[in-house]
Scaffold this active site. Structure first.
Site, short mmCIF file in Angstrom:
data_model
loop_
_atom_site.label_atom_id
_atom_site.label_comp_id
_atom_site.label_asym_id
_atom_site.label_seq_id
_atom_site.Cartn_x
_atom_site.Cartn_y
_atom_site.Cartn_z
N ASP B 11 51.80 45.75 39.49
CA ASP B 11 51.60 45.16 40.80
C ASP B 11 52.89 45.29 41.58
OD1 ASP B 11 49.09 44.51 39.96
OD2 ASP B 11 49.47 42.37 39.70
N ASP B 130 36.62 42.85 41.13
CA ASP B 130 37.02 41.56 40.58
C ASP B 130 35.75 40.74 40.38
OD1 ASP B 130 39.67 42.28 40.73
OD2 ASP B 130 39.97 41.40 42.71
#
Lengths: 204, 258
Positions: B11, B130
């Site tokens: 990330d 997600d």
């Protein structure tokens, strides 16, 4: 100096970055005259055979590639580049290829659904005939693949390595001063870089 | 036979490495280019970069990260986060990524998947989703719901149906990220991963919950995943890539050793 043929294929710059990383002088060119006179040629490729052949013809790169093959220039095909050198491809409803190597590009077909298409990921490459471009590799060495079609030369003499995905299929093919691999040398880690280096050092 | 892939995700926020835990707080833990090169040299199979930069005017920093990675790392990598248009995707691919990774923007406008697949080929398009476990109810009979905005917004879309839709629209791979499992290190969401793997015919990358090599084994066998995403296990040096791979090989999986 390595000339990377520019026919709008997706992995041009990746191949260039890999060569630059190895300290190998290179250029990207779409000029047929540059390709004709090139010292060594890399013919990369990602995408569909039909549109690739169209672009090659539009830019007169098809005849330039054939001429440099006839002149004895070492040529390395990568991925789609290993398919377009054949006589024809099943892709886009039988697309004629460059016909440098007699053979056909065939689509993977499986009845067993565990075999997903494209064949995407790392797979072991078995050398069936020694070749300078495949030097310094060991049994079980893996390379990165992304493809739905594979090159099938007419003669087994032109197959130098195979992989297994439900069955054994050719992944490295060649004739005279032309060598081509279905896997992505530019994305196959240190072993992929090794094959690029081997190509640069290959004395035909 | 294809090897099962071990993929790590990095990330990136404002060009710096960060790992989110349960999508709430993030802490900087380093330079993504240095980290990517380290993993490449240690034998990782593939990388994913998620740009979690909040402000859009800082997005170009990510392109610099992508091109630096491409110059030094010779395994496939994808980039996601904030890609809303084919132009956004194109810039990332030109900077040197193999694949683009779309998530929330594709949920809001599914045609983005088709547009990107038409422009770059399905092999270059990864759909990340997600997923939150919910009480089954009409429209969400499978009990798994698509969420966006890092898990904050529930979309009322069935995750298995969304996976199938993504494949139809031209996605070449799916990343299945369980919000419930993410950051827990208690194991991947096996049921969800298997349900999706059985519903589509494109490769599945399991994400969220990996804490031990055994968790990877479970999701690559019982979960029917083609690849497993690992983050904190590697980022915090809890395991080396070799340790994870040796374990999986020892249990009979086909894994690439560099």
């Amino acid at each position: 100096m390595i000339t990377i043929i520019d026919y709008k294929a997706g992995n041009l710059t990746s191949v260039q970055r890999a060569l630059t990383h190895l300290g190998i002088e290179n250029q990207i060119s779409k000029d047929p005259d540059v390709v004709r006179k090139a010292e060594r040629v890399i013919f990369p490729g990602v995408g569909a055979a039909g549109s690739a052949m169209e672009t090659l013809k539009e830019r007169n790169l098809d005849s330039a590639l054939k001429e440099s093959f006839q002149r004895g220039t070492p040529i390395l095909g990568i991925c789609l580049g290993s398919q377009i050198i054949l006589s024809e491809s099943e892709e886009d409803g039988n697309t004629p290829g460059l016909g440098i190597l007699p053979g056909r590009c065939i689509k993977f077909q499986f009845t067993d659904e565990t075999f997903k298409i494209p064949h995407m990921g790392w797979n072991a490459v078995s050398i069936t005939q020694a070749h300078p471009v495949l030097a310094h590799l060991n049994p079980g060495d893996e390379f990165y693949f992304v493809h739905s079609y594979y090159p099938q030369p007419e003669s087994a003499e032109n197959v130098f390595a195979t992989s297994e995905y439900g069955f054994e299929f050719p992944v490295a093919v060649g004739v005279d001063n032309l060598f081509a691999v279905q896997f992505h040398t530019e994305k196959s880690g240190p072993l992929g870089l090794q094959t690029l280096k081997n190509f640069v050092e290959w004395i035909v | 036979m294809l090897s099962k892939r071990i993929i790590s995700c990095l990330d990136v926020r404002n060009g710096k490495l960060a790992k989110s835990v349960k999508f709430v707080d993030t802490i900087d833990i380093g330079d993504p280019v240095v980290q990517a090169k380290k993993y490449y040299e240690e034998g990782l199979d593939e990388l994913v970069f998620y740009d979690i930069t909040a402000s859009s005017d800082k997005r170009d920093i990510m392109l610099d990260v992508v091109s630096s990675v491409a110059e030094q790392v010779f395994i496939p990598f994808s980039v996601g986060g904030g890609l809303r248009t084919v132009e956004d995707c194109s810039r990332v691919l030109l900077a040197g990524a193999e694949k683009i990774n779309v998530n929330s923007a594709a949920v809001r406008r599914p045609e983005l998947i088709r547009e990107a697949a038409d422009a770059f080929g399905s092999q270059a398009v990864v759909l990340s989703m997600d997923v939150l476990r919910v009480e089954p109810r009409p429209g969400l009979e499978n009990g798994y719901e698509i969420v966006i905005e890092g898990g904050r917004r529930r979309m009322g879309i069935d995750a298995i149906e969304w996976a199938k839709r993504g494949e139809e629209l031209g996605a070449g791979e799916l990343v299945i990220n369980s919000i419930d499992a993410d950051g827990t290190k208690e194991g991947y969401e096996l049921t969800l991963t298997r349900m999706i793997s059985e519903a589509v015919s494109i490769p599945i990358i399991a994400s969220g919950g990996g804490g031990t090599p055994e968790h990877l084994y479970d999701v690559l066998t019982e979960g029917k995943a083609d690849a497993a995403l690992v983050a904190s296990m590697l980022h915090y040096d809890e395991y080396s890539i070799d340790e994870i791979k040796d374990y999986l090989i020892g249990r009979g999986l086909k894994i690439r050793k560099a």
